[in-house]
Write an enzyme that holds these catalytic residues in place. Sequence first.
Site, short mmCIF file in Angstrom:
data_model
loop_
_atom_site.label_atom_id
_atom_site.label_comp_id
_atom_site.label_asym_id
_atom_site.label_seq_id
_atom_site.Cartn_x
_atom_site.Cartn_y
_atom_site.Cartn_z
CG HIS A 235 -2.02 0.95 1.21
ND1 HIS A 235 -1.82 2.30 1.25
CD2 HIS A 235 -3.36 0.77 1.12
CE1 HIS A 235 -3.00 2.91 1.20
NE2 HIS A 235 -3.96 2.00 1.11
NE ARG B 263 -3.34 7.83 -1.79
CZ ARG B 263 -3.25 6.60 -2.29
NH1 ARG B 263 -3.08 6.43 -3.60
NH2 ARG B 263 -3.32 5.57 -1.50
#
Lengths: 246, 606
Positions: B236, B256
């Site tokens: 990740h 994000r």
Amino acid sequence: MTATATFSIWRGDLQGGKLVDYQTEIVQGMVVLDAVRRIQADQANDMAVRWNCKAGKCGSCATEINGKPRLMCMTRLSDLSTTQPIRVEPMRTFPHIRDLVTDVSWNFAKKRTVRKFNPRKPDAADGTWRMAQIDVDRVQEFRKCIECFLCQDVCHVLRNHQLFDEYIGPRLLVYDAALVMHPLDSDQRLADLRHAHGIGYCNITKCCTNVCPEEIKITDNAIIPLKERVVDLYFDPLTRLFGGAR
Amino acid sequence: MAQYETIQHDVLVIGAGGAGLRGAIEAAGRGVSVGVISKSLLGKAHTVMAEGGVAAALSNVDDRDNWKVHFADTMRGGQYVNNWRMAELHAKEAPDRVRELEAWGAVFDRTPDGRILQRNFGGHRYARLAHVGDRTGLEMIRTLQDHATFERMSFYTEFTIVSLLKEGNRVVGAIGYQREKGLFFVFQAKAVVLATGGLGRAYKITSNSWEGTGDGFALALDAGAELRDVEFVQFHPTGMIWPPSVAGLLVTEGVRGEGGVLRNRLGRRFMFDDIPALYKNQTADTEEEGWRYTVGDKNARRPPELVTRDHVARCIMREVREGRGSPHGGVFLDIAWIKEKIPNAEKHIRAKLPSMYDQFLKLADLDITKEPMEVGPTTHYSMGGVRVDGDSQMSSLPGLFAAGECAAGLHGANRLGGNSLSDLLVFGKRAGEYAARFALETSLGRVSESAVNENIRQALAPFENGAKGRGESPYQLQAELQEMMQELVGIVRTENEMVRALDGIQKLKERSRSLHVEGNRMYNVGWHTAVDVGNLLTVSEAICRAALERRESRGAHYRIDYPDKSESLAKVNTTLHKGEDGAISVRLEPIKEMPAELKQIIEEMK
């Protein structure tokens, strides 16, 4: 530069136990769980410790640190004094298993006495519901609960008075609140709250709120509103006069 | 003679995370007797760590979304080595599985008209992730756990399975120990479902809890079932890197999705510098267009921070390697900047990312509404796992099923964020359904007494070494393995390093024969670690062997000695099998031809 700290950790089982001192190196940003795991790996391989996520999201590592119920993973060493040993002990309200691990199964068993979520009929033809964010906000606060059971540990009704049969405890009153205030739930839950769950035993000392790592306002937002509903239903003088609920 | 208790069930589910609980609920609903093994307490499984949301084409926020787009997104994200049948079923069934959770009491965030709200996420064309702030996993596991409590099933909490039991080729049960007292139990079952989650603990920097030791992978492989695609390990892109004690802790992609941007030391949005060919058409040209996408402009394309995780992780590594990283060896993730764009930004961030706000404030003294975070890649998820049939989730062994992270197929070479939570619902349900059907058509098998005794003897061996007073520390061995995997089989791989890793694993395996634990069997974490290390060694070897055979770079698997995609390897999966002699072999297996209608969907969505 390396610093060390001393940890007094409860070692033992049902036969008895004692605080044992361990010294370990500490580094920046460290939490109590880091230190305990380092001690476990280096000095006390068989030490019983319960933890999972190490991020305050699962509620497994609940213990009593310097006498205060806390999550080991969210207690930073920089917030504690290291001039004296840091005391780490198991939660004292529940039966001890070994070292820092206690038997919390009572909480899971008691949860089964809270009746299942019972939604109203769907609002739309496709079987879905409509809820406003403002209405779910309140319930979402209660659903943040990570079931660490620190609130149960600190509650004097359970800890001192041992009313495990009569009282369901703050965690499960929060669970009750999440159902009672769920916009879709259509069950009648106040009779259980008054009788089986013993909400009257809470005398709003707010100890539970003070230890909640999720910062749920347990007393103000969950328990007091539930008490009000119970009082409205059972103790309203006018309703009583006309033979209302018992 | 070893001492143990025997328990019988129709269906035994090993694992009580999302997939296990959903499978158990389904099986119990079909009238069979169900036992659920939970390595930890109920509700603590790694599912609680899932933050951003569950992907399902509900089309509540964007009516252009439907299962076909979700299918195409999943295949593109997986670089087309996915099991297309699973990708199809997943895209079609995820919406029903999410709505079902609402009927069971889950409380998702809402749209203005009162429906389930969905958010943007990497690799998903439209806003698709149903969520509850950034604690979606907790909401899901609690809903499943509370619902399961009222179904007819038995929970065995804080139990660990050490081996599957077979009669001939068929899996007929499992043997394990109960943590509290250290006693052994044999579970006889007509069908067994593996739902044990991932293997992140094979690496030093990981978002996974101590439980993620690849148990399901190792149990299946040791029993003779096949694994698939285990070279694809997802790193990740955004884990915490500072302070050191929290390194690896996950920072949700939701940051994000809500408009967070990645910058290097020089303040540059470096994700604009390298946009992968597969995503050129879907990615914004300017920062301004990216922001419009974030706030729901349907004519705008996604910001480059929201391409797939494999690519973002590699771009971060590049910035660090080339000297443009942040002070502690990562990059900056900035959500605070949105205050330039919207009023009440601080309140908005705290409402949409409450646990990220807390996590940074409490563990890193950083207020994410005011300052950028420092982030870097962390081992997160295994795309590969037990090879299963796409419809039934049955492995290559009769009676053995697998679902969730420990099963392979859906995600191909790279998983899209949010597809793991939908994966465990869709395929957890399917595994439960088909396991129950299998159980209804069969009777209990016979458990071999000698196999049980041998398993118990092996599991207890570390105590004998302990009694002799000498041997290897399981903690030490595990730490050495994690360091080595991190160093040699991480984000960037190459043949000679992986060969070195295999050699290292072999040496650790030999040393693991003299693992030693002290004390008694009561809640002895040293002993539990010794058992887990065996599984970690097996899965680490499997990862290395598969990664060596895939001589190309695809998705999460990146090799500097083969930096490009290979056309021939685009058409194969790796399949792993453990022989009688204990050697793990890998073969390249052609992917079955995709039906014309699915091919057409992919073409249309290009």
